[in-house]
Design an enzyme around this catalytic site. Sequence first.
Site, PDB file in Angstrom:
ATOM      1  CE  LYS A 113      -4.525   0.686   0.145  1.00 44.40           C
ATOM      2  NZ  LYS A 113      -5.564  -0.236  -0.369  1.00 44.40           N
TER       3      LYS A 113
HETATM    4  P1  NAD Z   1     -12.745   7.789  -2.949  1.00 41.85           P
HETATM    5  O1  NAD Z   1     -11.739   8.798  -2.600  1.00 41.85           O
HETATM    6  O2  NAD Z   1     -13.155   7.620  -4.374  1.00 41.85           O
HETATM    7  O3  NAD Z   1     -14.083   8.035  -2.097  1.00 41.85           O
HETATM    8  C1  NAD Z   1     -14.086   8.129  -0.701  1.00 41.85           C
HETATM    9  C2  NAD Z   1     -15.421   8.665  -0.237  1.00 41.85           C
HETATM   10  O4  NAD Z   1     -15.429   8.687   1.192  1.00 41.85           O
HETATM   11  C3  NAD Z   1     -15.692  10.098  -0.691  1.00 41.85           C
HETATM   12  O5  NAD Z   1     -17.073  10.249  -0.977  1.00 41.85           O
HETATM   13  C4  NAD Z   1     -15.305  10.906   0.539  1.00 41.85           C
HETATM   14  O6  NAD Z   1     -15.939  12.173   0.608  1.00 41.85           O
HETATM   15  C5  NAD Z   1     -15.801   9.984   1.627  1.00 41.85           C
HETATM   16  N1  NAD Z   1     -15.225  10.280   2.940  1.00 41.85           N
HETATM   17  C6  NAD Z   1     -13.944  10.640   3.227  1.00 41.85           C
HETATM   18  N2  NAD Z   1     -13.840  10.900   4.550  1.00 41.85           N
HETATM   19  C7  NAD Z   1     -15.059  10.653   5.080  1.00 41.85           C
HETATM   20  C8  NAD Z   1     -15.589  10.751   6.391  1.00 41.85           C
HETATM   21  N3  NAD Z   1     -14.818  11.113   7.412  1.00 41.85           N
HETATM   22  N4  NAD Z   1     -16.891  10.426   6.566  1.00 41.85           N
HETATM   23  C9  NAD Z   1     -17.668  10.068   5.547  1.00 41.85           C
HETATM   24  N5  NAD Z   1     -17.231   9.963   4.275  1.00 41.85           N
HETATM   25  C10 NAD Z   1     -15.948  10.271   4.063  1.00 41.85           C
HETATM   26  O7  NAD Z   1     -12.180   6.402  -2.337  1.00 41.85           O
HETATM   27  P2  NAD Z   1     -12.573   4.924  -2.755  1.00 41.85           P
HETATM   28  O8  NAD Z   1     -11.626   4.463  -3.768  1.00 41.85           O
HETATM   29  O9  NAD Z   1     -14.048   4.868  -3.013  1.00 41.85           O
HETATM   30  O10 NAD Z   1     -12.228   4.137  -1.410  1.00 41.85           O
HETATM   31  C11 NAD Z   1     -13.151   4.011  -0.339  1.00 41.85           C
HETATM   32  C12 NAD Z   1     -12.763   2.845   0.556  1.00 41.85           C
HETATM   33  O11 NAD Z   1     -12.745   1.647  -0.221  1.00 41.85           O
HETATM   34  C13 NAD Z   1     -11.382   2.933   1.196  1.00 41.85           C
HETATM   35  O12 NAD Z   1     -11.415   2.316   2.462  1.00 41.85           O
HETATM   36  C14 NAD Z   1     -10.517   2.116   0.262  1.00 41.85           C
HETATM   37  O13 NAD Z   1      -9.365   1.612   0.916  1.00 41.85           O
HETATM   38  C15 NAD Z   1     -11.483   1.012  -0.084  1.00 41.85           C
HETATM   39  N6  NAD Z   1     -11.153   0.295  -1.316  1.00 41.85           N
HETATM   40  C16 NAD Z   1     -11.031   0.960  -2.505  1.00 41.85           C
HETATM   41  C17 NAD Z   1     -10.759   0.255  -3.660  1.00 41.85           C
HETATM   42  C18 NAD Z   1     -10.692   0.909  -5.024  1.00 41.85           C
HETATM   43  O14 NAD Z   1     -10.597   0.184  -6.016  1.00 41.85           O
HETATM   44  N7  NAD Z   1     -10.775   2.218  -5.130  1.00 41.85           N
HETATM   45  C19 NAD Z   1     -10.575  -1.138  -3.601  1.00 41.85           C
HETATM   46  C20 NAD Z   1     -10.714  -1.793  -2.375  1.00 41.85           C
HETATM   47  C21 NAD Z   1     -11.013  -1.056  -1.245  1.00 41.85           C
END
Ligand code: NAD
Length: 424
Positions: A113
């Site tokens: 990561k």
């Molecule tokens: P992103 O940046 O596209 O979206 C994150 C969202 O969470 C946004 O809407 C943001 O405003 C919101 N957010 C941030 N802080 C917050 C808070 N304190 N309270 C409420 N909402 C909040 O990120 P993503 O890629 O969608 O990732 C989200 C989660 O999924 C993370 O935990 C990431 O590790 C996990 N994840 C992502 C992927 C991927 O392919 N992008 C894969 C596996 C896991």
Amino acid sequence: MSKVIVSSLYDSDVFKMACRQFDNAADAINLPETIRDRTKYPRRCVAVALPIQRDDGSVTVFEGYRVQHNLSTGPAKGGIRFHQDVTIGEVAALAMWMSWKCSLVGLPYGGAKGGVIVNPGALSRNELERLSRRYMQELIPFIGPDVDVPAPDLGTNEQIMGWMMDTYSNHVGHIEPAIVTGKPVSLGGSQGRREATGAGVAYLIQRYLEDFKIPVGKATIAIQGFGNVGGEAALALSQAGARIIAISDWTGGIYNAKGINIKKALDYVRYQRTLRDFDGGEPIENDELLTLKCTVLVPAALERVITPTNAAKLQCRVLAEAANGPTTFKADKILEQRGDIEIIPDVLCNAGGVTVSYFEWLQNRQNYYWSRTEVMEKLFEVLGRAKDAVEAQKRKFKFSRRLAAQTLGIQRVADAKMSRGLFP
Ligand code: NAD
């Protein structure tokens, strides 16, 4: 016996949480002492200083990290997070979870990561490009298509992957799309990668609802985090007939008992960047969203949001962990004692993203590209197989679903390390 000298390098609540999960799983499968610490602690980490010129001519130095937890089962794989609260301990915990996830799903990868301490929303597009390129530049000696392959995570996206791929390609003197995944399709990105994590979450939720004999048309869903994962999961679930009653982002949330128009909300966020003032329902706080009465609660933002403070108040039937590490170790124990909430654990629930990242890497290396239908079919096949394996492990050892998933993931990494032996 094995002895480990543990430094304070990764010291943080989230790293401790990942370690407790590991210890718990290692005890459950009687993992030999000689292999435990080797499997548990990250193999290596890099910290980088990232100076960039700001639009006003000044210079700011940001700090970034890359933690490679495991390289024994293939090149390390894992996203890059841009967030103001990133710590090296958090990145290390996320890298550990990547190792178990890749292993659970059967991908030929280790786990890694990356993270940069920055609020990407506070940078201009040009500044974000400079920072993304500088981060890649600093990582070049430590990564590569056969060594470590980054991808998007919280706060990063396709465009950032495109800049990083261009930086690496300029360095090696030829296009090297397999250096990162989650790129724009025009640069060798895979069809379906952008929606893969959310679509995988939605697929697993539907499969589990079938198991629990809950028709998807009767299910109500609350989703925390409306970015890549939360937004795509919301879209796929609403298209499947579920009612999305609450969504949120860092600015707050929206509640609508009749169901939120997800396409409208996605269009709104595309232009406004946040859900603030979206008129599709009543405002709701993020904390309130988590304890709403609903069929499925989907945390899809940050880790450690389900805590001992709110675990007893959850009113969902299913907790689908789209985010990594959304439930603390203690909260998990409370949920286990309650016994009325079915958990789809993170390492299974959000594995769709890294699965299609693997497909993207394969396509890049073969220079042969698949259709979206092919990608989605293969994705659901892989996730379905992983789900079946988790359910079989759960039944066989009478484990919780989380423990079943974690033990499957950890066992494979430990087996690979054992078979390879310890280099003298
Ligand atoms: P992103 O940046 O596209 O979206 C994150 C969202 O969470 C946004 O809407 C943001 O405003 C919101 N957010 C941030 N802080 C917050 C808070 N304190 N309270 C409420 N909402 C909040 O990120 P993503 O890629 O969608 O990732 C989200 C989660 O999924 C993370 O935990 C990431 O590790 C996990 N994840 C992502 C992927 C991927 O392919 N992008 C894969 C596996 C896991």
